[in-house]
Design a protein around this motif. Sequence first.
Motif, short mmCIF file in Angstrom:
data_model
loop_
_atom_site.label_atom_id
_atom_site.label_comp_id
_atom_site.label_asym_id
_atom_site.label_seq_id
_atom_site.Cartn_x
_atom_site.Cartn_y
_atom_site.Cartn_z
N UNK A 228 2.94 16.47 7.25
CA UNK A 228 3.64 15.55 6.35
C UNK A 228 4.09 16.24 5.07
N UNK A 229 3.43 17.36 4.71
CA UNK A 229 3.80 18.04 3.47
C UNK A 229 4.45 19.40 3.72
N UNK A 230 4.19 20.01 4.86
CA UNK A 230 4.78 21.32 5.14
C UNK A 230 5.98 21.15 6.07
N UNK A 231 7.15 21.02 5.47
CA UNK A 231 8.36 20.80 6.25
C UNK A 231 8.71 22.00 7.13
N UNK A 232 8.29 23.20 6.69
CA UNK A 232 8.59 24.41 7.47
C UNK A 232 7.89 24.41 8.82
N UNK A 233 6.95 23.50 9.01
CA UNK A 233 6.29 23.41 10.31
C UNK A 233 7.29 23.15 11.42
N UNK A 234 8.44 22.56 11.08
CA UNK A 234 9.47 22.29 12.07
C UNK A 234 10.06 23.57 12.68
N UNK A 235 9.81 24.72 12.04
CA UNK A 235 10.30 25.98 12.57
C UNK A 235 9.41 26.49 13.71
N UNK A 236 8.20 25.94 13.86
CA UNK A 236 7.21 26.48 14.78
C UNK A 236 6.93 25.50 15.92
N UNK A 237 6.57 26.06 17.08
CA UNK A 237 6.33 25.21 18.24
C UNK A 237 4.86 25.08 18.62
N UNK A 238 3.97 25.75 17.87
CA UNK A 238 2.54 25.63 18.14
C UNK A 238 2.03 26.60 19.19
N UNK A 239 2.92 27.45 19.71
CA UNK A 239 2.48 28.41 20.73
C UNK A 239 2.18 29.76 20.10
N UNK A 240 1.43 30.59 20.82
CA UNK A 240 1.20 31.96 20.36
C UNK A 240 2.21 32.91 20.99
N UNK A 241 3.10 32.38 21.83
CA UNK A 241 4.08 33.19 22.52
C UNK A 241 5.41 33.25 21.79
N UNK A 242 6.30 32.32 22.13
CA UNK A 242 7.62 32.32 21.50
C UNK A 242 7.53 31.93 20.03
N UNK A 243 6.57 31.13 19.64
CA UNK A 243 6.22 30.76 18.26
C UNK A 243 7.21 29.79 17.64
N UNK A 244 8.50 30.04 17.77
CA UNK A 244 9.51 29.28 17.04
C UNK A 244 10.21 28.25 17.93
N UNK A 245 10.60 27.14 17.32
CA UNK A 245 11.38 26.13 18.01
C UNK A 245 12.86 26.50 17.99
N UNK A 246 13.63 25.88 18.87
CA UNK A 246 15.08 25.92 18.73
C UNK A 246 15.46 24.80 17.78
N UNK A 247 16.40 24.98 16.85
CA UNK A 247 17.32 26.12 16.80
C UNK A 247 16.83 27.30 15.94
N UNK A 248 15.57 27.29 15.50
CA UNK A 248 15.16 28.29 14.52
C UNK A 248 15.04 29.69 15.12
N UNK A 249 14.76 29.81 16.43
CA UNK A 249 14.86 31.13 17.06
C UNK A 249 16.29 31.64 16.92
N UNK A 250 17.25 30.76 17.23
CA UNK A 250 18.67 31.14 17.14
C UNK A 250 19.04 31.56 15.72
N UNK A 251 18.58 30.78 14.74
CA UNK A 251 18.90 31.07 13.34
C UNK A 251 18.32 32.42 12.93
#
Length: 383
Positions: A228-251
């Motif tokens: 609720x307070x860390x908006x940058x969490x939207x960049x991450x997918x919770x995995x230890x592999x790819x780590x980042x969500x789309x579109x942030x991998x692309x960015x």
Amino acid sequence: MKKSFTLLTFLLCSFISWAQIPAGYYSTATGTGLTLKTQLKKIIDDVNDGLASEHLHADQGYPALWTLFTHSAFRDNYYENDGSLLDMYSENPSGIDPYNYTLTSQQCGNYTGESDCYNREHLIPQSYFDNYAVDPMKNDPFFVVPSDGKVNNDRNNFPFGKVGTATYISQNGSKRGNGINSGYAQGYSATVFEPLDEFKGDIARAFFYFATRYEDSMDNFFSTSNASTCQAKNMFDGSIGRVFTNPFIDILVKWHTDDPVSAKETAINNDVYYNHQTNRNPYIDHPEYVGVIWNSFLSNNSFKLENTVSIYPNPVSNNEVFISTLSELKSIVLYNINGQIIQEINNPSKINEAYKVSNLPKGFYLIQLASENESITRKIMVD
């Protein structure tokens, strides 16, 4: 403003950069995809993995960052050459800076506006990981950087991204606003923060470092951070592999590709390794590792050849090099520095999702890759 280089200067600068990497430092980084990321993690973390060439990350603590930021590597020796703090939120790469920090007494502190003081900004917000642990992440200069205190506060903990309509613009043009939700940033329209083009690659490589150095903790960071307070969490997918969500991998891949490694990053990489915490950012030493690890996760079909190609290893070992790209290559041509064709392959075939060029003699080369409608040229060195 970034300097223009002749081909010879470009190759010489590249040789100097490679020469500063400790011998054998990446000798165990032989895999592809997520296997390579884990291999790099073992090289740069603080766990003794018994590797032949291992220099463990030695955490120096949070206060030590103030001293580190006084080092020459963190000073402006690239634009005005005035020795002021190189702050990506006050630097104007193409003109006069709106303000400069020159004294350690300008460390934050309290501030009411820009230019009051500089502080230690966590590019990956501390709120993302501090419910799990704080050390050594809180103190890691590969993603904790000096920046104007007011702009750091205005960036808050929003994700980095491509702004559509700006609601805030700093004095040097960094901005905050809604995500543009188109092109390579398709898929995110909430608030993001966008730095200058000059520093986008620096930030992307900091994120790739974080995802690698702290690989085995990424799922814990995600599960314990305050969404609720860390908006940058939207960049991450919770995995230890790819780590980042789309579109942030692309960015991040786009920013990494469009803004290549700078002399400033190389200087900081060497300074942190030799004079501070004895590990390195692999994506500064070997930018091609980004594509080898993350290209398969890209989702945006608008990526061109130049944005998806990775050449590895580089410097080349065992007289062969591999080329990974989402595009279908029509030709691969290898030139020496005199412009003579050394090897040409038409309609090459992929082996295990990569093209291979073998029988490479020692030396500096340019390798030209051509797809149906475009071509790019990259440098390689064969040991």
